[in-house]
Design a protein around this motif. Structure first.
Motif, PDB file in Angstrom:
ATOM      1  N   GLU A  26       0.846  -1.196   0.000  1.00  5.48           N
ATOM      2  CA  GLU A  26       0.000   0.000   0.000  1.00  5.48           C
ATOM      3  C   GLU A  26       0.884   1.250   0.000  1.00  5.48           C
ATOM      4  O   GLU A  26       1.855   1.342   0.727  1.00  5.48           O
ATOM      5  N   LYS A  27       0.496   2.210  -0.842  1.00  2.00           N
ATOM      6  CA  LYS A  27       1.290   3.419  -1.049  1.00  2.00           C
ATOM      7  C   LYS A  27       0.543   4.610  -0.484  1.00  2.00           C
ATOM      8  O   LYS A  27      -0.631   4.806  -0.787  1.00  2.00           O
ATOM      9  N   THR A  28       1.193   5.424   0.328  1.00  2.99           N
ATOM     10  CA  THR A  28       0.571   6.652   0.816  1.00  2.99           C
ATOM     11  C   THR A  28       1.594   7.772   0.735  1.00  2.99           C
ATOM     12  O   THR A  28       2.768   7.527   0.469  1.00  2.99           O
ATOM     13  N   THR A  29       1.141   8.997   0.958  1.00  2.12           N
ATOM     14  CA  THR A  29       2.110  10.091   1.056  1.00  2.12           C
ATOM     15  C   THR A  29       1.991  10.700   2.434  1.00  2.12           C
ATOM     16  O   THR A  29       0.957  10.579   3.104  1.00  2.12           O
ATOM     17  N   CYS A  30       3.087  11.355   2.842  1.00  2.00           N
ATOM     18  CA  CYS A  30       3.092  11.937   4.186  1.00  2.00           C
ATOM     19  C   CYS A  30       3.933  13.209   4.140  1.00  2.00           C
ATOM     20  O   CYS A  30       4.971  13.245   3.478  1.00  2.00           O
ATOM     21  N   LYS A  31       3.492  14.232   4.827  1.00  2.00           N
ATOM     22  CA  LYS A  31       4.272  15.470   4.926  1.00  2.00           C
ATOM     23  C   LYS A  31       5.570  15.181   5.692  1.00  2.00           C
ATOM     24  O   LYS A  31       5.554  14.436   6.670  1.00  2.00           O
ATOM     25  N   MET A  32       6.645  15.776   5.235  1.00  2.00           N
ATOM     26  CA  MET A  32       7.940  15.473   5.856  1.00  2.00           C
ATOM     27  C   MET A  32       7.976  15.754   7.348  1.00  2.00           C
ATOM     28  O   MET A  32       8.556  15.011   8.116  1.00  2.00           O
ATOM     29  N   ASP A  33       7.337  16.833   7.773  1.00  2.00           N
ATOM     30  CA  ASP A  33       7.430  17.181   9.201  1.00  2.00           C
ATOM     31  C   ASP A  33       6.558  16.277  10.079  1.00  2.00           C
ATOM     32  O   ASP A  33       6.614  16.359  11.297  1.00  2.00           O
ATOM     33  N   LYS A  34       5.750  15.424   9.445  1.00  2.00           N
ATOM     34  CA  LYS A  34       4.895  14.528  10.238  1.00  2.00           C
ATOM     35  C   LYS A  34       5.398  13.084  10.160  1.00  2.00           C
ATOM     36  O   LYS A  34       4.765  12.164  10.665  1.00  2.00           O
ATOM     37  N   LEU A  35       6.535  12.890   9.494  1.00  2.00           N
ATOM     38  CA  LEU A  35       6.937  11.537   9.101  1.00  2.00           C
ATOM     39  C   LEU A  35       7.231  10.601  10.284  1.00  2.00           C
ATOM     40  O   LEU A  35       6.815   9.447  10.289  1.00  2.00           O
ATOM     41  N   THR A  36       7.940  11.124  11.286  1.00  2.00           N
ATOM     42  CA  THR A  36       8.338  10.259  12.408  1.00  2.00           C
ATOM     43  C   THR A  36       7.124   9.599  13.061  1.00  2.00           C
ATOM     44  O   THR A  36       7.073   8.364  13.192  1.00  2.00           O
ATOM     45  N   ASP A  37       6.168  10.413  13.459  1.00  2.00           N
ATOM     46  CA  ASP A  37       4.972   9.865  14.120  1.00  2.00           C
ATOM     47  C   ASP A  37       4.224   8.923  13.187  1.00  2.00           C
ATOM     48  O   ASP A  37       3.747   7.870  13.605  1.00  2.00           O
ATOM     49  N   TYR A  38       4.159   9.343  11.942  1.00  2.00           N
ATOM     50  CA  TYR A  38       3.426   8.554  10.956  1.00  2.00           C
ATOM     51  C   TYR A  38       4.020   7.151  10.841  1.00  2.00           C
ATOM     52  O   TYR A  38       3.308   6.151  10.855  1.00  2.00           O
ATOM     53  N   LEU A  39       5.347   7.090  10.743  1.00  2.00           N
ATOM     54  CA  LEU A  39       6.004   5.785  10.576  1.00  2.00           C
ATOM     55  C   LEU A  39       5.886   4.934  11.829  1.00  2.00           C
ATOM     56  O   LEU A  39       5.699   3.715  11.753  1.00  2.00           O
ATOM     57  N   GLN A  40       6.012   5.586  12.991  1.00  2.00           N
ATOM     58  CA  GLN A  40       5.895   4.810  14.221  1.00  2.00           C
ATOM     59  C   GLN A  40       4.504   4.161  14.329  1.00  2.00           C
ATOM     60  O   GLN A  40       4.386   2.984  14.656  1.00  2.00           O
ATOM     61  N   LEU A  41       3.484   4.949  14.040  1.00  2.00           N
ATOM     62  CA  LEU A  41       2.125   4.411  14.073  1.00  2.00           C
ATOM     63  C   LEU A  41       1.933   3.329  13.017  1.00  2.00           C
ATOM     64  O   LEU A  41       1.320   2.294  13.272  1.00  2.00           O
ATOM     65  N   LEU A  42       2.499   3.589  11.855  1.00  2.00           N
ATOM     66  CA  LEU A  42       2.341   2.634  10.758  1.00  2.00           C
ATOM     67  C   LEU A  42       2.969   1.285  11.117  1.00  2.00           C
ATOM     68  O   LEU A  42       2.400   0.224  10.841  1.00  2.00           O
ATOM     69  N   MET A  43       4.131   1.325  11.764  1.00  2.00           N
ATOM     70  CA  MET A  43       4.789   0.065  12.137  1.00  2.00           C
ATOM     71  C   MET A  43       3.940  -0.726  13.128  1.00  2.00           C
ATOM     72  O   MET A  43       3.837  -1.942  13.042  1.00  2.00           O
ATOM     73  N   GLU A  44       3.322  -0.008  14.068  1.00  2.00           N
ATOM     74  CA  GLU A  44       2.455  -0.691  15.027  1.00  2.00           C
ATOM     75  C   GLU A  44       1.267  -1.321  14.309  1.00  2.00           C
ATOM     76  O   GLU A  44       0.886  -2.456  14.578  1.00  2.00           O
ATOM     77  N   LYS A  45       0.704  -0.545  13.402  1.00  2.00           N
ATOM     78  CA  LYS A  45      -0.456  -1.014  12.654  1.00  2.00           C
ATOM     79  C   LYS A  45      -0.082  -2.255  11.832  1.00  2.00           C
ATOM     80  O   LYS A  45      -0.809  -3.242  11.806  1.00  2.00           O
ATOM     81  N   MET A  46       1.086  -2.185  11.199  1.00  2.00           N
ATOM     82  CA  MET A  46       1.536  -3.312  10.390  1.00  2.00           C
ATOM     83  C   MET A  46       1.692  -4.572  11.233  1.00  2.00           C
ATOM     84  O   MET A  46       1.264  -5.663  10.833  1.00  2.00           O
ATOM     85  N   ALA A  47       2.323  -4.427  12.401  1.00  2.00           N
ATOM     86  CA  ALA A  47       2.548  -5.590  13.265  1.00  2.00           C
ATOM     87  C   ALA A  47       1.210  -6.238  13.612  1.00  2.00           C
ATOM     88  O   ALA A  47       1.051  -7.459  13.515  1.00  2.00           O
ATOM     89  N   GLY A  48       0.242  -5.416  13.987  1.00  2.00           N
ATOM     90  CA  GLY A  48      -1.078  -5.919  14.345  1.00  2.00           C
ATOM     91  C   GLY A  48      -1.739  -6.628  13.168  1.00  2.00           C
ATOM     92  O   GLY A  48      -2.304  -7.714  13.313  1.00  2.00           O
ATOM     93  N   GLU A  49      -1.650  -6.014  11.993  1.00  2.00           N
ATOM     94  CA  GLU A  49      -2.315  -6.600  10.825  1.00  2.00           C
ATOM     95  C   GLU A  49      -1.613  -7.873  10.352  1.00  2.00           C
ATOM     96  O   GLU A  49      -2.260  -8.818   9.902  1.00  2.00           O
ATOM     97  N   MET A  50      -0.292  -7.889  10.485  1.00  2.00           N
ATOM     98  CA  MET A  50       0.440  -9.114  10.121  1.00  2.00           C
ATOM     99  C   MET A  50       0.034 -10.259  11.040  1.00  2.00           C
ATOM    100  O   MET A  50      -0.140 -11.406  10.605  1.00  2.00           O
TER     101      MET A  50
END
Ligand code: A5A
Ligand code: ZN
Length: 480
Positions: free
Chosen positions: A370-394
């Motif tokens: 899945e492809k999304t875009t993210c503003k650079m200044d929001k990237l850290t939080d975005y990735l941290q949340l995304l990793m948690e979400k991925m772990a749960g979905e996996m």
């Protein structure tokens, strides 16, 4: 330059598995001794993060890490009757020191009950010394006669986590079995690997144990893999090694023991369960590189793009995200995608000229693409949340898959058909008699995994072998 052909993951699981191990740089078993392999740099990092989870769980529950010798004198190995019978033939033996024949042959440990025994006898004096909870992460050697398979059935098990605990009473030992089971559940939950827990039949329990509970998962080819075992040893070893303690009213009694083990099979399970046609898919927690940043080059702006990538990477690292930039000039972005996908890096960040204009980046998930875009200044939080979400979905996806590969059957014929198709685990009704169990294994061309410990269910039919009243549900499978 990566060369891996994209093997169909589930159809050619065996070839897929061997290829991914080597080409992703995880482990190489082409060493000139059968069943012995090398942890490559990337694989060693994954191993390190996985073991960290296990160490943290054990340390948090009062286990102490130790390191015992590799060699066992034959005299020690022979002390416990059932144990020696099973392991003597599986040992590698040292018979000479230099040119001199040894008086007492030395075995390379196949596991460490008989290594620890003589020392517990010295250390444990009174009830105040109990419980004693030890573990070590070592290599053990087993002369396996079945076909060897990287990380799955090896002769040098190089990542053998074995815990050994000593207790004053059987009750306490049983409590310890429950704690060990909780720890292992948490460990596999963190790795997003689903499992079922079954009490092994008498003929398949650990040699020297009262009983054995096994954790099994289903691999993509429909066979099960035992990924961990928890054993109640009773007083078998403490009697053989004369390990006693003084009770509160001054009597001497033998201690009660448990032991439980996990090997590098945990990584075999992670890779197999989550992998896909493009290679490995690592859970973020154990990924050595969690985010790979790839510059999308542009004639005039390449330098600016590269610099932005480096800056974004530094920022992520400051927030403890394991990020890296791939600045290799000789590879196209496409070749880089291919490479990091094969290695299972959870998230790819792409930065190109247009992204810089808009102060954003493209983010691609390894598990779903899945492809999304993210503003650079929001990237850290975005990735941290995304990793948690991925772990749960996996975890959910793997659980769902495993559930779909657990069946109920009412006759031997049905079981046979299911196992022939490698459909996974089958649950049937059983009278509990050894004769019937052995006959079942022979008829179905599979193995009894044991009686469910995670979900208690009454048998709905009579024993599928003898037709008499069933005592229990039992799980069967074609096991690795
Ligand atoms: N002392 C106890 C803990 C013990 O040795 N138990 S065991 O024999 O069951 O091994 C523990 C775990 O190691 C098994 O559940 C299995 O997952 C793994 N294991 C055993 N033999 C292995 C081998 N040859 N290669 C890889 N893993 C192995
Ligand atoms: Zn029966």
């Amino acid at each position: 330059m990566p060369t891996a052909k994209r093997e169909k993951w589930s159809k050619h699981f065996g070839t897929w598995y061997r290829k991914v191990l080597i080409e992703a740089g995880i482990a190489d078993y082409r060493y000139p001794i059968k069943g012995c392999g090398v942890w490559m740099p990337y694989g060693f990092q994954i191993r390190k993060y996985g073991l960290q989870i296990l160490r943290d769980l054990l340390d948090a529950t009062g286990h102490n890490e130790v390191l015992f010798p590799l060699l066992i004198p034959e005299t020690s190995l022979q002390k416990e009757a059932a144990h020696v019978k099973s392991f003597e033939a599986e040992c590698f033996w040292i018979t000479r020191g230099g040119l001199t024949p040894l008086d007492v042959k030395l075995a390379l440990r196949p596991t460490s009950e008989t290594v620890i025994g003589p020392m517990l006898k010295l250390w444990i004096r009174s009830h105040a010394d109990l419980p004693l909870k030890l573990y070590q992460i070592v290599n053990v050697f087993r002369y396996e006669t079945k076909a060897t398979r990287p990380l799955i059935r090896v002769r040098e098990v190089s990542t053998f986590k074995e815990a050994h605990t000593s207790h004053a009473t059987l009750r306490e030992a049983e409590e310890q079995i429950k704690e060990a089971t909780r720890v292992y559940k948490q460990f596999f939950d963190e790795l997003n690997v689903p499992y079922r827990i079954s009490r092994r039949p008498e003929w398949d329990k650990f040699a020297g144990a009262m009983y054995t509970d096994g954790f099994d998962t289903v691999l993509p080819d429909g066979r099960t893999l035992q990924i961990g075992t928890v054993h109640n040893l009773g007083q078998n070893f403490s009697k053989a090694f004369d390990i006693t303690y003084e009770t509160e009213n001054g009597q001497r009694e033998n201690i009660w023991q448990t032991c439980y083990g996990i090997s590098e099979r945990w990584l075999a399970a992670v890779l197999s369960v989550h992998g896909d046609d493009n290679g490995a898919v690592l859970p973020p927690k154990i990924a050595p590189i969690q985010v790979i940043i790839i510059p999308i080059p542009h004639k005039e702006k390449s330098e600016e793009i590269n610099n932005t990538c480096v800056n974004v990477c530094e920022k992520l690292k400051k927030s403890h995200i394991r990020a890296r930039v791939d600045l290799r000039e000789e590879l196209t972005p496409g070749a880089k995608f291919f490479d990091w996908e094969l290695k299972g890096v959870p998230i790819r960040v792409e930065i190109g000229p247009r992204d810089i204009e808009h102060s954003e980046v493209v983010v691609v998930r390894r598990d779903t693409f899945e492809k999304t875009t993210c503003k650079m200044d929001k990237l850290t939080d975005y990735l941290q949340l995304l990793m948690e979400k991925m772990a749960g979905e996996m975890r959910e996806k793997a659980r769902k898959w495993m559930k779909e590969h657990i069946h109920k059957a009412k006759s031997l014929e049905d079981v046979k058909q299911l196992l022939k198709k490698r459909a996974g685990i089958v649950e049937v009704s059983w009278c509990g008699e050894t004769n019937c169990g052995l006959k079942m294994e022979e008829e179905i061309n599979g193995k009894i995994l044991g009686i469910p410990q995670d979900e208690k269910e009454k048998p709905s039919e009579n024993c599928i072998v003898c037709g008499k009243e069933a005592k229990t549900v039992v799980r069967v499978a074609v096991a690795y």
